[in-house]
Motif scaffolding. Structure first.
Motif, PDB file in Angstrom:
ATOM      1  N   LEU A   4       0.821  -1.211   0.000  1.00 41.87           N
ATOM      2  CA  LEU A   4       0.000   0.000   0.000  1.00 41.87           C
ATOM      3  C   LEU A   4       0.853   1.258   0.000  1.00 41.87           C
ATOM      4  O   LEU A   4       0.548   2.229  -0.703  1.00 41.87           O
ATOM      5  CB  LEU A   4      -0.931   0.012   1.222  1.00 41.87           C
ATOM      6  N   THR A   5       1.906   1.269   0.826  1.00 40.44           N
ATOM      7  CA  THR A   5       2.744   2.472   0.902  1.00 40.44           C
ATOM      8  C   THR A   5       3.682   2.579  -0.288  1.00 40.44           C
ATOM      9  O   THR A   5       4.332   3.604  -0.471  1.00 40.44           O
ATOM     10  CB  THR A   5       3.623   2.469   2.177  1.00 40.44           C
ATOM     11  N   GLY A   6       3.783   1.524  -1.079  1.00 41.64           N
ATOM     12  CA  GLY A   6       4.677   1.551  -2.224  1.00 41.64           C
ATOM     13  C   GLY A   6       6.080   1.073  -1.902  1.00 41.64           C
ATOM     14  O   GLY A   6       6.955   1.059  -2.766  1.00 41.64           O
ATOM     15  N   ALA A   7       6.317   0.706  -0.633  1.00 45.87           N
ATOM     16  CA  ALA A   7       7.640   0.174  -0.273  1.00 45.87           C
ATOM     17  C   ALA A   7       7.929  -1.102  -1.079  1.00 45.87           C
ATOM     18  O   ALA A   7       9.076  -1.383  -1.423  1.00 45.87           O
ATOM     19  CB  ALA A   7       7.712  -0.124   1.226  1.00 45.87           C
ATOM     20  N   LEU A   8       6.872  -1.869  -1.365  1.00 44.73           N
ATOM     21  CA  LEU A   8       6.992  -2.991  -2.303  1.00 44.73           C
ATOM     22  C   LEU A   8       6.170  -2.620  -3.527  1.00 44.73           C
ATOM     23  O   LEU A   8       4.974  -2.357  -3.410  1.00 44.73           O
ATOM     24  CB  LEU A   8       6.440  -4.276  -1.681  1.00 44.73           C
ATOM     25  N   SER A   9       6.825  -2.592  -4.689  1.00 41.14           N
ATOM     26  CA  SER A   9       6.092  -2.161  -5.883  1.00 41.14           C
ATOM     27  C   SER A   9       5.553  -3.370  -6.643  1.00 41.14           C
ATOM     28  O   SER A   9       6.066  -4.485  -6.513  1.00 41.14           O
ATOM     29  CB  SER A   9       7.015  -1.342  -6.779  1.00 41.14           C
ATOM     30  N   GLU A  10       4.514  -3.129  -7.424  1.00 43.43           N
ATOM     31  CA  GLU A  10       3.920  -4.199  -8.213  1.00 43.43           C
ATOM     32  C   GLU A  10       4.957  -4.725  -9.206  1.00 43.43           C
ATOM     33  O   GLU A  10       5.733  -3.956  -9.748  1.00 43.43           O
ATOM     34  CB  GLU A  10       2.658  -3.682  -8.920  1.00 43.43           C
ATOM     35  N   GLU A  11       4.961  -6.009  -9.367  1.00 46.48           N
ATOM     36  CA  GLU A  11       5.947  -6.733 -10.179  1.00 46.48           C
ATOM     37  C   GLU A  11       7.339  -6.714  -9.563  1.00 46.48           C
ATOM     38  O   GLU A  11       8.294  -7.206 -10.158  1.00 46.48           O
ATOM     39  CB  GLU A  11       6.009  -6.197 -11.631  1.00 46.48           C
ATOM     40  N   GLY A  12       7.452  -6.131  -8.366  1.00 49.92           N
ATOM     41  CA  GLY A  12       8.744  -6.156  -7.673  1.00 49.92           C
ATOM     42  C   GLY A  12       8.870  -7.431  -6.846  1.00 49.92           C
ATOM     43  O   GLY A  12       7.863  -8.039  -6.474  1.00 49.92           O
ATOM     44  N   GLN A  13      10.113  -7.821  -6.574  1.00 47.47           N
ATOM     45  CA  GLN A  13      10.335  -9.051  -5.817  1.00 47.47           C
ATOM     46  C   GLN A  13      10.212  -8.774  -4.316  1.00 47.47           C
ATOM     47  O   GLN A  13      10.621  -7.724  -3.833  1.00 47.47           O
ATOM     48  CB  GLN A  13      11.735  -9.606  -6.124  1.00 47.47           C
ATOM     49  N   VAL A  14       9.608  -9.717  -3.604  1.00 45.23           N
ATOM     50  CA  VAL A  14       9.499  -9.589  -2.150  1.00 45.23           C
ATOM     51  C   VAL A  14      10.556 -10.500  -1.508  1.00 45.23           C
ATOM     52  O   VAL A  14      11.026 -11.438  -2.149  1.00 45.23           O
ATOM     53  CB  VAL A  14       8.083  -9.952  -1.624  1.00 45.23           C
ATOM     54  N   PRO A  15      10.924 -10.220  -0.258  1.00 48.60           N
ATOM     55  CA  PRO A  15      11.935 -11.071   0.394  1.00 48.60           C
ATOM     56  C   PRO A  15      11.471 -12.525   0.454  1.00 48.60           C
ATOM     57  O   PRO A  15      10.285 -12.822   0.372  1.00 48.60           O
ATOM     58  CB  PRO A  15      12.030 -10.470   1.802  1.00 48.60           C
ATOM     59  N   SER A  16      12.445 -13.426   0.612  1.00 46.26           N
ATOM     60  CA  SER A  16      12.112 -14.853   0.707  1.00 46.26           C
ATOM     61  C   SER A  16      11.509 -15.158   2.078  1.00 46.26           C
ATOM     62  O   SER A  16      11.632 -14.369   3.020  1.00 46.26           O
ATOM     63  CB  SER A  16      13.369 -15.693   0.511  1.00 46.26           C
ATOM     64  N   THR A  17      10.870 -16.306   2.147  1.00 45.84           N
ATOM     65  CA  THR A  17      10.292 -16.752   3.412  1.00 45.84           C
ATOM     66  C   THR A  17      11.330 -16.741   4.529  1.00 45.84           C
ATOM     67  O   THR A  17      11.074 -16.266   5.634  1.00 45.84           O
ATOM     68  CB  THR A  17       9.740 -18.178   3.229  1.00 45.84           C
ATOM     69  N   ASN A  18      12.531 -17.242   4.227  1.00 45.42           N
ATOM     70  CA  ASN A  18      13.568 -17.279   5.255  1.00 45.42           C
ATOM     71  C   ASN A  18      14.008 -15.876   5.666  1.00 45.42           C
ATOM     72  O   ASN A  18      14.298 -15.627   6.838  1.00 45.42           O
ATOM     73  CB  ASN A  18      14.780 -18.090   4.777  1.00 45.42           C
ATOM     74  N   GLU A  19      14.057 -14.967   4.694  1.00 46.32           N
ATOM     75  CA  GLU A  19      14.424 -13.589   5.037  1.00 46.32           C
ATOM     76  C   GLU A  19      13.381 -12.959   5.956  1.00 46.32           C
ATOM     77  O   GLU A  19      13.713 -12.279   6.936  1.00 46.32           O
ATOM     78  CB  GLU A  19      14.597 -12.748   3.763  1.00 46.32           C
ATOM     79  N   PHE A  20      12.114 -13.199   5.651  1.00 45.55           N
ATOM     80  CA  PHE A  20      11.046 -12.718   6.544  1.00 45.55           C
ATOM     81  C   PHE A  20      11.217 -13.307   7.940  1.00 45.55           C
ATOM     82  O   PHE A  20      11.101 -12.622   8.949  1.00 45.55           O
ATOM     83  CB  PHE A  20       9.664 -13.122   6.021  1.00 45.55           C
ATOM     84  N   ALA A  21      11.482 -14.622   7.981  1.00 49.26           N
ATOM     85  CA  ALA A  21      11.581 -15.318   9.269  1.00 49.26           C
ATOM     86  C   ALA A  21      12.699 -14.729  10.120  1.00 49.26           C
ATOM     87  O   ALA A  21      12.520 -14.465  11.309  1.00 49.26           O
ATOM     88  CB  ALA A  21      11.807 -16.812   9.043  1.00 49.26           C
ATOM     89  N   LEU A  22      13.857 -14.490   9.484  1.00 48.77           N
ATOM     90  CA  LEU A  22      14.999 -13.992  10.259  1.00 48.77           C
ATOM     91  C   LEU A  22      14.769 -12.544  10.667  1.00 48.77           C
ATOM     92  O   LEU A  22      15.112 -12.139  11.773  1.00 48.77           O
ATOM     93  CB  LEU A  22      16.294 -14.130   9.449  1.00 48.77           C
ATOM     94  N   TYR A  23      14.176 -11.758   9.766  1.00 51.40           N
ATOM     95  CA  TYR A  23      13.948 -10.341  10.074  1.00 51.40           C
ATOM     96  C   TYR A  23      12.966 -10.180  11.229  1.00 51.40           C
ATOM     97  O   TYR A  23      13.210  -9.409  12.167  1.00 51.40           O
ATOM     98  CB  TYR A  23      13.439  -9.621   8.824  1.00 51.40           C
ATOM     99  N   TYR A  24      11.877 -10.911  11.174  1.00 51.98           N
ATOM    100  CA  TYR A  24      10.858 -10.778  12.225  1.00 51.98           C
ATOM    101  C   TYR A  24      11.081 -11.743  13.384  1.00 51.98           C
ATOM    102  O   TYR A  24      10.316 -11.750  14.344  1.00 51.98           O
ATOM    103  CB  TYR A  24       9.463 -10.996  11.636  1.00 51.98           C
ATOM    104  N   ARG A  25      12.126 -12.575  13.287  1.00 48.01           N
ATOM    105  CA  ARG A  25      12.441 -13.555  14.341  1.00 48.01           C
ATOM    106  C   ARG A  25      11.254 -14.478  14.614  1.00 48.01           C
ATOM    107  O   ARG A  25      10.757 -14.575  15.743  1.00 48.01           O
ATOM    108  CB  ARG A  25      12.886 -12.851  15.617  1.00 48.01           C
ATOM    109  N   ILE A  26      10.784 -15.087  13.539  1.00 53.59           N
ATOM    110  CA  ILE A  26       9.665 -16.025  13.654  1.00 53.59           C
ATOM    111  C   ILE A  26      10.016 -17.319  12.931  1.00 53.59           C
ATOM    112  O   ILE A  26      10.950 -17.363  12.141  1.00 53.59           O
ATOM    113  CB  ILE A  26       8.368 -15.437  13.043  1.00 53.59           C
TER     114      ILE A  26
END
Lengths: 304, 117
Positions: free
Chosen positions: B20-42
Motif C-alpha cells: 500500500l505504501t509503495g515500499a513494495l512495488s507491483e511486479e517487484g520481488q518480495v523477500p524470501s520466506t527465510n528472510e522474513f523469518a529472520l527479520y521478524y524472528r519467527i
C-alpha cells in the motif's frame, strides 16, 4: 499440512519412580523438521520425557520411538540425535576445545566452521577447564554443540541457564538462521515462553506428568480472549463458555475465555460495555497449566 | 508482533502495508520466506504461511526458481478490501465511543471538518 512419518512417536508412555508417576500415559507424534517447544512447570516431566526419547532412561510402560525405532542402546538412532542436557559432565582437565574437537566423532553433520563462528559470538574461552567455566559459558558450550551438530533430531533441555539476554538472543537468532538453511527437528524445553514462542511451530505442554497440550503454535495464538467489565456483565457473557481464569477487582471482573470469539461475540461484548483483549501466548500456557480441570482446551481450532 | 493473534496473519498484513505504501512495488520481488523469518524472528513455516496466504489471494505470485513477486493490481485490490473494513474497524468503534460520551453524529462530522480544515 502434509502428513509424513512422525520422527518422534510416543505412545502411552508412563514412567514411575517408586510411587511417583513422572510421566503418565503420554502420547504424541512429531512431524519431521519442525521446531517444537516442550513447556511446563518445574517437575512437569520435561526432562524425564527427554531422557526417554534419547534412550537414557526406560519407560515403565508404553513406548518412545525415534525414527520408528526404540532409541535404547540403538546406535543407528542415537547417532542422529543430539541431546543438550542441563549440567552435562566432562572429565577433569577437559577444555571446551576438546569437547568441540571430539564432536565430529559423534555427529556426522558436524560443521566445525559454524562451531568456530558461534564460539566467537558467545566469546567462549576454549582453553579453560570446562568445570571452571561459568554457568553461562557451560550453557553456551551446550548450545554450540547442539547447533553445530546439525543432528536430524536436536533436543535442548533448558539450554539458556546462566546465559544473559544478549547471549540468549544470539542463540535464538543462530537457531533460526541455521534451521532455515538446514531444516531439522528441534525439541526445546524452556520456561522463557515469551522469548521463544515466535520461534515455535508446535507446542507440547506437560503438567504433573500429563500431556496438557499438543498443538500447532499458530492455532494456539488468539485462541483465548480476556473479557473485562462489570462483574455481572462479564459473567453473563461468559456463561456457557469455557473460562480458564477469573480475576475480580471490586465490582469489576476479567475472565479468560477459551475459544475464538466470532464477530457477533465482539459486537455483543461491545454492546454490553465489555472490553476484549488478546491473551498472550505465555499467559495462555500459564492459564491452561493452572486451570483446575486441566484438560486440553483447544485440541484443534480452525482459523477464522 | 502482537502476541494475541496468529503471526502468519500479521506477516500478511505487513506485506500488504508495504504494498500500500509503495515500499513494495507491483511486479517487484518480495523477500524470501527465510528472510522474513529472520527479520521478524519467527518460525520459517509461519512466515511461509503468511506469504502463502497472499499467494492464495493473488496478491503475490511465485516465479519458479526465482522467488516471490507482487502481482499487478495488488495495490488496488488491497485498498478495496481495506476500504470495506474501514467502516467495521474504525467508524463503528468511533460511533460506539461517541455515543457513550454523548457526542452526536452531527458533532462528529463537525469535528472531522475542523480537524481536516
Amino acid at each position: 499440512m502434509t502428513s509424513q512419518n512422525p520422527v518422534i512417536q510416543v505412545d502411552d508412555l508412563t514412567r514411575s519412580y517408586r510411587d511417583v508417576a513422572a510421566l503418565q500415559n503420554v502420547s504424541f507424534a512429531l512431524q519431521p523438521d519442525i521446531i517444537c517447544g516442550l513447556l511446563g512447570r518445574n517437575g512437569a516431566g520435561k526432562t524425564t520425557l527427554m531422557r526417554m526419547l534419547t534412550g537414557q532412561d526406560f519407560p515403565s510402560s508404553g513406548t518412545a520411538r525415534m525414527f520408528g525405532e526404540n532409541p535404547v542402546e540403538n546406535s543407528a538412532v542415537l547417532q542422529q540425535i543430539c541431546f543438550v542436557s542441563e549440567g552435562q559432565r566432562y572429565p577433569d582437565g577437559y577444555h571446551a576445545r576438546h569437547v568441540l574437537a571430539g564432536a565430529p566423532w559423534f555427529f556426522a553433520n558436524w560443521d566445525a566452521a559454524f562451531a568456530d563462528a558461534l564460539v566467537d559470538k558467545f566469546r567462549l574461552p576454549l582453553k579453560r577447564d570446562v568445570k571452571k567455566l561459568s554457568r553461562g559459558q557451560q550453557s553456551a558450550l551446550g548450545v554450540i554443540l547442539g547447533l553445530a551438530s546439525r543432528a536430524p533430531i536436536t533436543i535442548f533441555d533448558e539450554p539458556y541457564l546462566g546465559l544473559d539476554a544478549v547471549a540468549r538472543q544470539i542463540f535464538y537468532d543462530a537457531l533460526l538462521a541455521d534451521y532455515a538453511e538446514n531444516p531439522r527437528t528441534i525439541l526445546l524445553s524452556t520456561h522463557l515462553i515469551d522469548e521463544v514462542s515466535n520461534l515455535l511451530e508446535h507446542v507440547l505442554v506437560l503438567d504433573e506428568g500429563r500431556l496438557l497440550l499438543d498443538q500447532d503454535a499458530e492455532s494456539l495464538r488468539g485462541s483465548a480472549s480476556a473479557v473485562a467489565g462489570r462483574a455481572g456483565d462479564v459473567d453473563s457473557f461468559a456463561e456457557g463458555r469455557r473460562v480458564l481464569h477469573r480475576d475480580t477487582l471490586g465490582g469489576l471482573a476479567t475472565v479468560t475465555i477459551s475459544g475464538r470469539l466470532t464477530p457477533a461475540d465482539h459486537r455483543a461484548a461491545t454492546a454490553a460495555g465489555l472490553e476484549i483483549a488478546p491473551v498472550s501466548f505465555q499467559q495462555l500456557i500459564v492459564d491452561l497449566s493452572t486451570h483446575p480441570d486441566r484438560r486440553p482446551a483447544v485440541a484443534s481450532v480452525a482459523y477464522e | 508482533m502482537d502476541e494475541g493473534r496468529p503471526i502468519f496473519q500479521q506477516i500478511a498484513e505487513r506485506v500488504e502495508n508495504d504494498i500500500l505504501t509503495g515500499a513494495l512495488s507491483e511486479e517487484g520481488q518480495v523477500p524470501s520466506t527465510n528472510e522474513f523469518a529472520l527479520y521478524y524472528r519467527i518460525n520459517p513455516a509461519t512466515a511461509g504461511k503468511g506469504v502463502n496466504l497472499l499467494v492464495e489471494q493473488g496478491i503475490l505470485y511465485k516465479r519458479r526458481g526465482i522467488g516471490m513477486f507482487v502481482a499487478a493490481g495488488a495495490r488496488e485490490r488491497i485498498s478495496a478490501r481495506r476500504r470495506e473494513m474501514f467502516v467495521l474497524e474504525y467508524i463503528a468503534p468511533m460511533l460506539a465511543e461517541a455515543a457513550s460520551l454523548g457526542i452526536t453524529p452531527h458533532q462528529i462530522s463537525q469535528l472531522i471538518e475542523e480537524e481536516t480544515s
